[in-house]
Design a protein around this motif. Structure first.
Motif, PDB file in Angstrom:
ATOM      1  N   HIS A 206       9.501 -41.353   4.443  1.00 48.82           N
ATOM      2  CA  HIS A 206       8.351 -40.460   4.597  1.00 48.82           C
ATOM      3  C   HIS A 206       8.277 -39.467   3.439  1.00 48.82           C
ATOM      4  CE1 HIS A 206       5.857 -37.776   7.534  1.00 48.82           C
ATOM      5  NE2 HIS A 206       5.115 -38.321   6.596  1.00 48.82           N
ATOM      6  N   VAL A 207       9.408 -38.911   3.051  1.00 45.48           N
ATOM      7  CA  VAL A 207       9.420 -37.970   1.926  1.00 45.48           C
ATOM      8  C   VAL A 207       8.909 -38.649   0.657  1.00 45.48           C
ATOM      9  CG1 VAL A 207      10.906 -36.598   0.398  1.00 45.48           C
ATOM     10  CG2 VAL A 207      11.215 -36.479   2.882  1.00 45.48           C
ATOM     11  N   GLU A 208       9.294 -39.888   0.436  1.00 46.87           N
ATOM     12  CA  GLU A 208       8.814 -40.611  -0.751  1.00 46.87           C
ATOM     13  C   GLU A 208       7.300 -40.817  -0.688  1.00 46.87           C
ATOM     14  OE1 GLU A 208      10.565 -41.308  -3.526  1.00 46.87           O
ATOM     15  OE2 GLU A 208      12.068 -40.093  -2.477  1.00 46.87           O
ATOM     16  N   LEU A 209       6.791 -41.139   0.483  1.00 52.06           N
ATOM     17  CA  LEU A 209       5.337 -41.294   0.641  1.00 52.06           C
ATOM     18  C   LEU A 209       4.611 -39.981   0.354  1.00 52.06           C
ATOM     19  CD1 LEU A 209       5.200 -43.410   3.935  1.00 52.06           C
ATOM     20  CD2 LEU A 209       4.504 -44.183   1.663  1.00 52.06           C
ATOM     21  N   LEU A 210       5.172 -38.886   0.835  1.00 48.29           N
ATOM     22  CA  LEU A 210       4.537 -37.591   0.628  1.00 48.29           C
ATOM     23  C   LEU A 210       4.635 -37.132  -0.826  1.00 48.29           C
ATOM     24  CD1 LEU A 210       5.730 -35.921   3.934  1.00 48.29           C
ATOM     25  CD2 LEU A 210       3.349 -36.400   3.315  1.00 48.29           C
ATOM     26  N   LYS A 211       5.731 -37.468  -1.492  1.00 46.53           N
ATOM     27  CA  LYS A 211       5.842 -37.188  -2.929  1.00 46.53           C
ATOM     28  C   LYS A 211       4.705 -37.853  -3.687  1.00 46.53           C
ATOM     29  CE  LYS A 211      10.833 -36.660  -3.728  1.00 46.53           C
ATOM     30  NZ  LYS A 211      12.012 -37.279  -4.386  1.00 46.53           N
ATOM     31  N   GLU A 212       4.485 -39.118  -3.362  1.00 46.14           N
ATOM     32  CA  GLU A 212       3.421 -39.879  -4.035  1.00 46.14           C
ATOM     33  C   GLU A 212       2.058 -39.267  -3.728  1.00 46.14           C
ATOM     34  OE1 GLU A 212       0.996 -42.712  -5.885  1.00 46.14           O
ATOM     35  OE2 GLU A 212       3.096 -42.145  -6.212  1.00 46.14           O
ATOM     36  N   LYS A 213       1.826 -38.920  -2.478  1.00 53.18           N
ATOM     37  CA  LYS A 213       0.521 -38.375  -2.096  1.00 53.18           C
ATOM     38  C   LYS A 213       0.292 -37.000  -2.724  1.00 53.18           C
ATOM     39  CE  LYS A 213      -2.604 -38.536   1.813  1.00 53.18           C
ATOM     40  NZ  LYS A 213      -3.373 -39.649   1.226  1.00 53.18           N
ATOM     41  N   LEU A 214       1.310 -36.171  -2.735  1.00 52.94           N
ATOM     42  CA  LEU A 214       1.184 -34.846  -3.335  1.00 52.94           C
ATOM     43  C   LEU A 214       0.916 -34.918  -4.832  1.00 52.94           C
ATOM     44  CD1 LEU A 214       3.990 -32.893  -1.437  1.00 52.94           C
ATOM     45  CD2 LEU A 214       1.575 -32.262  -1.484  1.00 52.94           C
ATOM     46  N   SER A 215       1.389 -35.980  -5.472  1.00 47.46           N
ATOM     47  CA  SER A 215       1.195 -36.117  -6.926  1.00 47.46           C
ATOM     48  C   SER A 215      -0.274 -36.287  -7.291  1.00 47.46           C
ATOM     49  CB  SER A 215       2.008 -37.302  -7.459  1.00 47.46           C
ATOM     50  OG  SER A 215       1.440 -38.540  -7.048  1.00 47.46           O
ATOM     51  N   HIS A 216      -1.107 -36.650  -6.324  1.00 52.30           N
ATOM     52  CA  HIS A 216      -2.535 -36.848  -6.590  1.00 52.30           C
ATOM     53  C   HIS A 216      -3.344 -35.567  -6.403  1.00 52.30           C
ATOM     54  CE1 HIS A 216      -1.957 -41.114  -7.050  1.00 52.30           C
ATOM     55  NE2 HIS A 216      -1.352 -41.178  -5.871  1.00 52.30           N
ATOM     56  N   TYR A 217      -2.688 -34.524  -5.897  1.00 50.36           N
ATOM     57  CA  TYR A 217      -3.373 -33.244  -5.748  1.00 50.36           C
ATOM     58  C   TYR A 217      -3.341 -32.503  -7.090  1.00 50.36           C
ATOM     59  CZ  TYR A 217      -3.669 -33.524  -0.625  1.00 50.36           C
ATOM     60  OH  TYR A 217      -3.976 -33.888   0.669  1.00 50.36           O
ATOM     61  N   ALA A 218      -4.359 -31.692  -7.320  1.00 55.99           N
ATOM     62  CA  ALA A 218      -4.445 -30.927  -8.582  1.00 55.99           C
ATOM     63  C   ALA A 218      -3.539 -29.704  -8.493  1.00 55.99           C
ATOM     64  CB  ALA A 218      -5.884 -30.522  -8.841  1.00 55.99           C
ATOM     65  N   THR A 219      -2.253 -29.947  -8.443  1.00 54.96           N
ATOM     66  CA  THR A 219      -1.285 -28.859  -8.339  1.00 54.96           C
ATOM     67  C   THR A 219       0.035 -29.324  -8.927  1.00 54.96           C
ATOM     68  OG1 THR A 219      -0.259 -27.299  -6.821  1.00 54.96           O
ATOM     69  CG2 THR A 219      -0.480 -29.546  -6.041  1.00 54.96           C
ATOM     70  N   ASN A 220       0.831 -28.387  -9.353  1.00 53.85           N
ATOM     71  CA  ASN A 220       2.146 -28.722  -9.915  1.00 53.85           C
ATOM     72  C   ASN A 220       3.240 -28.095  -9.058  1.00 53.85           C
ATOM     73  OD1 ASN A 220       1.284 -30.154 -12.291  1.00 53.85           O
ATOM     74  ND2 ASN A 220       0.523 -28.184 -13.038  1.00 53.85           N
ATOM     75  N   ILE A 221       3.936 -28.926  -8.304  1.00 45.33           N
ATOM     76  CA  ILE A 221       5.065 -28.476  -7.507  1.00 45.33           C
ATOM     77  C   ILE A 221       6.321 -28.701  -8.336  1.00 45.33           C
ATOM     78  CG2 ILE A 221       6.413 -29.004  -5.446  1.00 45.33           C
ATOM     79  CD1 ILE A 221       3.698 -29.761  -4.112  1.00 45.33           C
ATOM     80  N   LYS A 222       7.205 -27.714  -8.406  1.00 43.81           N
ATOM     81  CA  LYS A 222       8.355 -27.790  -9.306  1.00 43.81           C
ATOM     82  C   LYS A 222       9.361 -28.856  -8.889  1.00 43.81           C
ATOM     83  CE  LYS A 222       9.940 -24.084 -11.415  1.00 43.81           C
ATOM     84  NZ  LYS A 222      10.471 -22.722 -11.689  1.00 43.81           N
ATOM     85  N   SER A 223       9.577 -28.997  -7.571  1.00 40.88           N
ATOM     86  CA  SER A 223      10.470 -30.055  -7.084  1.00 40.88           C
ATOM     87  C   SER A 223      10.182 -30.315  -5.622  1.00 40.88           C
ATOM     88  CB  SER A 223      11.945 -29.668  -7.275  1.00 40.88           C
ATOM     89  OG  SER A 223      12.320 -28.637  -6.381  1.00 40.88           O
ATOM     90  N   ILE A 224      10.542 -31.521  -5.168  1.00 37.99           N
ATOM     91  CA  ILE A 224      10.378 -31.897  -3.760  1.00 37.99           C
ATOM     92  C   ILE A 224      11.740 -32.356  -3.248  1.00 37.99           C
ATOM     93  CG2 ILE A 224       9.290 -33.518  -2.158  1.00 37.99           C
ATOM     94  CD1 ILE A 224       6.825 -33.468  -3.962  1.00 37.99           C
ATOM     95  N   ASN A 225      12.158 -31.806  -2.120  1.00 36.68           N
ATOM     96  CA  ASN A 225      13.523 -31.994  -1.639  1.00 36.68           C
ATOM     97  C   ASN A 225      13.537 -32.268  -0.136  1.00 36.68           C
ATOM     98  OD1 ASN A 225      14.900 -30.629  -4.223  1.00 36.68           O
ATOM     99  ND2 ASN A 225      13.196 -29.349  -3.557  1.00 36.68           N
ATOM    100  N   LEU A 226      14.654 -32.789   0.335  1.00 34.94           N
ATOM    101  CA  LEU A 226      14.848 -33.057   1.765  1.00 34.94           C
ATOM    102  C   LEU A 226      16.133 -32.387   2.217  1.00 34.94           C
ATOM    103  CD1 LEU A 226      14.451 -34.551   4.496  1.00 34.94           C
ATOM    104  CD2 LEU A 226      15.578 -36.536   3.446  1.00 34.94           C
TER     105      LEU A 226
END
Length: 310
Positions: A206-226
């Motif tokens: 699920h985290v991997e799916l959300l990483k991919e989906k978040l990458s399409h938003y016009a925003t820059n998140i510094k890191s994604i973690n679990l």
């Protein structure tokens, strides 16, 4: 009478709205053979009683910090009202595992409506023996073959559901692009996973799916973690623990999303937003934000409309 309708039953753990109900919750939870995996019922019951005695007052002190009640039931009622509008084919109710409204009450309501076909919707997006299996088994046992029962599979891959999660993260992030996101999942003893429980694998997927989906938003998140929260007792639990993950973000900004919950409860509004916030402050985290669960969010309602069979 609602003849020819099917029933949709939202399954969840339940939550306390008073100290007496907190005692009921803890007693039922620790008597659950899927939680305390002790085969001897008498020994499990004795141990459950001891645990409740030791924990009740401290647990109630925590509840008092959030007004003496969990928000889970209120949000569930709001969600049911919205689902009734988009799923008129269904008679919709809920069944909680450890507090009222219990499965037997939901079953009595459904029988009164003269309904024979039931769809169970566990509001746990990932499967675990400690949540989904426990709730489904409890309902099926109490139903005693009165209905034709269908159970909806884990829905963490649903695009609309994941949109609801991403929208919440972006809303909390605001216009700033310098946040780290931590998906916080409720922990499990490692031995449960070693015995074949798919929960950890589904959380990681699920985290991997959300990483991919978040990458399409016009925003820059510094890191994604679990990370994993809520460890209790001496057993080895899933890691990394949330408190250990937070140590990496001194002087940084952090957003927490409670990935294993769909409805806010004491573990989100107290544990994440109060208890771990204190830890974050001690660790000198610059900003610590906690997302709400999807609750009765309209996008989540759309997701459930897709997920529930018509």
């Amino acid at each position: 009478m609602a003849k020819n309708k099917k029933a949709l039953v939202l399954l969840n753990m339940g939550a306390a709205r008073s100290k007496d109900e907190l005692e009921v919750f803890l007693t039922n939870m620790f008597n659950d053979k899927n939680i305390l995996t002790i085969k001897n019922n008498t020994i499990r019951s004795m141990l459950a009683s001891l645990i409740v005695t030791l924990r009740l007052n401290k647990a109630w002190d925590n509840y008092k910090e959030i007004g003496g009640r969990s928000p889970l039931h209120d949000f569930t009622d709001l969600l049911i009202k919205k689902l009734e509008e988009v799923l008129p084919e269904y008679y919709i109710t809920s069944a909680m595992r450890y507090t009222s409204t219990f499965a037997q009450t939901a079953i009595a309501k459904i029988k009164k409506e003269n309904i024979k076909e039931v769809v169970l919707l566990p509001l746990y997006p990932h499967y675990s023996t400690t949540t989904t299996k426990s709730s489904v088994e409890d309902f099926e046992e109490k139903a005693n073959n009165e209905f034709t029962i269908t159970t909806i599979e884990p829905f963490y891959k649903n695009e609309m559901y994941n949109k609801a999660i991403c929208d919440e993260i972006i809303k909390v992030q605001g216009k700033y692009n310098d946040y780290h996101v931590i998906f916080s999942a409720h922990g499990l003893p490692q031995k449960v996973v070693n015995n074949g429980d798919p929960y950890q694998k589904q959380i990681e997927d699920h985290v991997e799916l959300l990483k991919e989906k978040l990458s399409h938003y016009a925003t820059n998140i510094k890191s994604i973690n679990l990370a994993y929260q809520s460890k209790v007792g001496p057993l080895k639990w899933l890691t990394p623990r949330l408190e250990d993950m937070l140590k990496h973000f001194k002087n940084e900004k952090v957003i927490i999303y409670p990935i294993s919950f769909t409805v806010d409860n004491s573990e989100t509004v107290f544990e994440l937003d109060i208890e771990y916030r204190k830890i974050a402050e001690k660790l000198k985290i610059k900003d610590y934000k906690v997302c709400s669960c999807v609750n009765d969010n309209d996008t989540f309602v759309k997701a459930l409309k897709e997920i529930v069979p018509l």
